[in-house]
Design a protein around this motif. Structure first.
Motif, PDB file in Angstrom:
ATOM      1  N   GLY A  39       0.774  -1.233   0.000  1.00 29.81           N
ATOM      2  CA  GLY A  39       0.000   0.000   0.000  1.00 29.81           C
ATOM      3  C   GLY A  39       0.805   1.282   0.000  1.00 29.81           C
ATOM      4  N   ILE A  40       2.093   1.216  -0.294  1.00 36.45           N
ATOM      5  CA  ILE A  40       2.906   2.437  -0.368  1.00 36.45           C
ATOM      6  C   ILE A  40       2.803   2.991  -1.787  1.00 36.45           C
ATOM      7  N   LYS A  41       2.372   4.233  -1.907  1.00 35.42           N
ATOM      8  CA  LYS A  41       2.333   4.889  -3.220  1.00 35.42           C
ATOM      9  C   LYS A  41       3.760   5.257  -3.614  1.00 35.42           C
ATOM     10  N   VAL A  42       4.125   4.919  -4.847  1.00 38.98           N
ATOM     11  CA  VAL A  42       5.469   5.183  -5.358  1.00 38.98           C
ATOM     12  C   VAL A  42       5.343   5.928  -6.680  1.00 38.98           C
ATOM     13  N   THR A  43       6.066   7.039  -6.785  1.00 35.96           N
ATOM     14  CA  THR A  43       6.044   7.848  -8.003  1.00 35.96           C
ATOM     15  C   THR A  43       7.433   7.850  -8.621  1.00 35.96           C
ATOM     16  N   LEU A  44       7.498   7.650  -9.930  1.00 37.63           N
ATOM     17  CA  LEU A  44       8.754   7.718 -10.679  1.00 37.63           C
ATOM     18  C   LEU A  44       8.800   9.032 -11.438  1.00 37.63           C
ATOM     19  N   GLU A  45       9.913   9.738 -11.291  1.00 39.25           N
ATOM     20  CA  GLU A  45      10.092  11.027 -11.965  1.00 39.25           C
ATOM     21  C   GLU A  45      11.428  11.024 -12.696  1.00 39.25           C
ATOM     22  N   ALA A  46      11.505  11.823 -13.766  1.00 38.82           N
ATOM     23  CA  ALA A  46      12.751  12.017 -14.511  1.00 38.82           C
ATOM     24  C   ALA A  46      13.132  13.482 -14.426  1.00 38.82           C
ATOM     25  N   TYR A  81      16.927  10.047 -12.394  1.00 37.82           N
ATOM     26  CA  TYR A  81      15.566   9.678 -12.019  1.00 37.82           C
ATOM     27  C   TYR A  81      15.401   9.837 -10.513  1.00 37.82           C
ATOM     28  N   ARG A  82      14.137   9.914 -10.108  1.00 36.54           N
ATOM     29  CA  ARG A  82      13.818   9.980  -8.686  1.00 36.54           C
ATOM     30  C   ARG A  82      12.580   9.131  -8.455  1.00 36.54           C
ATOM     31  N   ILE A  83      12.646   8.322  -7.415  1.00 38.98           N
ATOM     32  CA  ILE A  83      11.482   7.574  -6.942  1.00 38.98           C
ATOM     33  C   ILE A  83      11.082   8.205  -5.619  1.00 38.98           C
ATOM     34  N   VAL A  84       9.807   8.514  -5.465  1.00 36.81           N
ATOM     35  CA  VAL A  84       9.314   9.104  -4.213  1.00 36.81           C
ATOM     36  C   VAL A  84       8.356   8.103  -3.575  1.00 36.81           C
ATOM     37  N   GLU A 106      17.023   9.516  -5.365  1.00 39.02           N
ATOM     38  CA  GLU A 106      17.520   9.919  -6.681  1.00 39.02           C
ATOM     39  C   GLU A 106      18.605   8.949  -7.123  1.00 39.02           C
ATOM     40  N   PHE A 107      18.625   8.650  -8.431  1.00 34.86           N
ATOM     41  CA  PHE A 107      19.622   7.727  -8.959  1.00 34.86           C
ATOM     42  C   PHE A 107      19.883   8.024 -10.429  1.00 34.86           C
ATOM     43  N   ASN A 108      21.032   7.574 -10.889  1.00 36.43           N
ATOM     44  CA  ASN A 108      21.442   7.753 -12.282  1.00 36.43           C
ATOM     45  C   ASN A 108      21.287   6.445 -13.044  1.00 36.43           C
ATOM     46  N   VAL A 109      20.801   6.556 -14.249  1.00 36.63           N
ATOM     47  CA  VAL A 109      20.772   5.428 -15.172  1.00 36.63           C
ATOM     48  C   VAL A 109      21.785   5.730 -16.261  1.00 36.63           C
ATOM     49  N   ASP A 110      22.800   4.896 -16.345  1.00 43.17           N
ATOM     50  CA  ASP A 110      23.785   5.080 -17.402  1.00 43.17           C
ATOM     51  C   ASP A 110      23.828   3.893 -18.362  1.00 43.17           C
ATOM     52  N   LYS A 111      23.309   2.756 -17.934  1.00 43.87           N
ATOM     53  CA  LYS A 111      23.286   1.562 -18.782  1.00 43.87           C
ATOM     54  C   LYS A 111      21.831   1.115 -18.943  1.00 43.87           C
TER      55      LYS A 111
END
Length: 133
Positions: A39-46, A81-84, A106-111
């Motif tokens: 039940g945790i709401k998770v939002t993905l942002e760029a 990216y950021r997941i909240v 916050e995290f980086n996607v490089d691959k």
């Protein structure tokens, strides 16, 4: 195997394949109980310049997981990216206070050919996260 069983097996295989093909998943575990946190709401942002643009949102399932958070209709792009995690809502439903109403990670996607898994180990007054697999 009956036709109905074949259909069910195909649907389960397709769902598992889609989830496995999705490049981003999350998992929330409660450190106090050692149990998954549903039940945790998770939002993905760029990141878009100085701002954040919402890409997707979902809610953790009974196992505390979202197996496929990245939007299926968008190519997985390198970037920030950021997941909240909306943890305050969870604790409010429990009638418990928390110090962190939201936990942004916050995290980086490089691959872009790799899978990114972000677990959150949660308690009312602390948390930990890392890149899982």
């Amino acid at each position: 195997m009956t036709f109905k069983q074949l259909l069910l097996a195909g649907a389960l295989f397709s769902a598992a394949t889609l989830a496995a093909a999705n490049p981003l998943s999350v998992h929330v575990l409660d450190l106090q109980s050692g149990q998954p946190t549903a039940g945790i709401k998770v939002t993905l942002e760029a990141r878009a310049g100085d701002n954040w643009r919402t890409l997707a949102a979902n809610v953790t399932d009974a196992k505390g997981r979202i197996a496929a958070l990245y939007p299926e209709d968008k190519p997985f792009a390198a970037g920030e990216y950021r997941i909240v995690f909306a943890t305050g809502e969870h604790y409010a439903r429990q009638g418990q206070s928390t110090f962190f109403p939201r936990i942004p990670v916050e995290f980086n996607v490089d691959k872009t050919d790799q899978h990114y898994h972000i677990p959150l180990l949660l308690s009312p007054f602390g948390y930990s996260t890392y890149r899982g697999n």
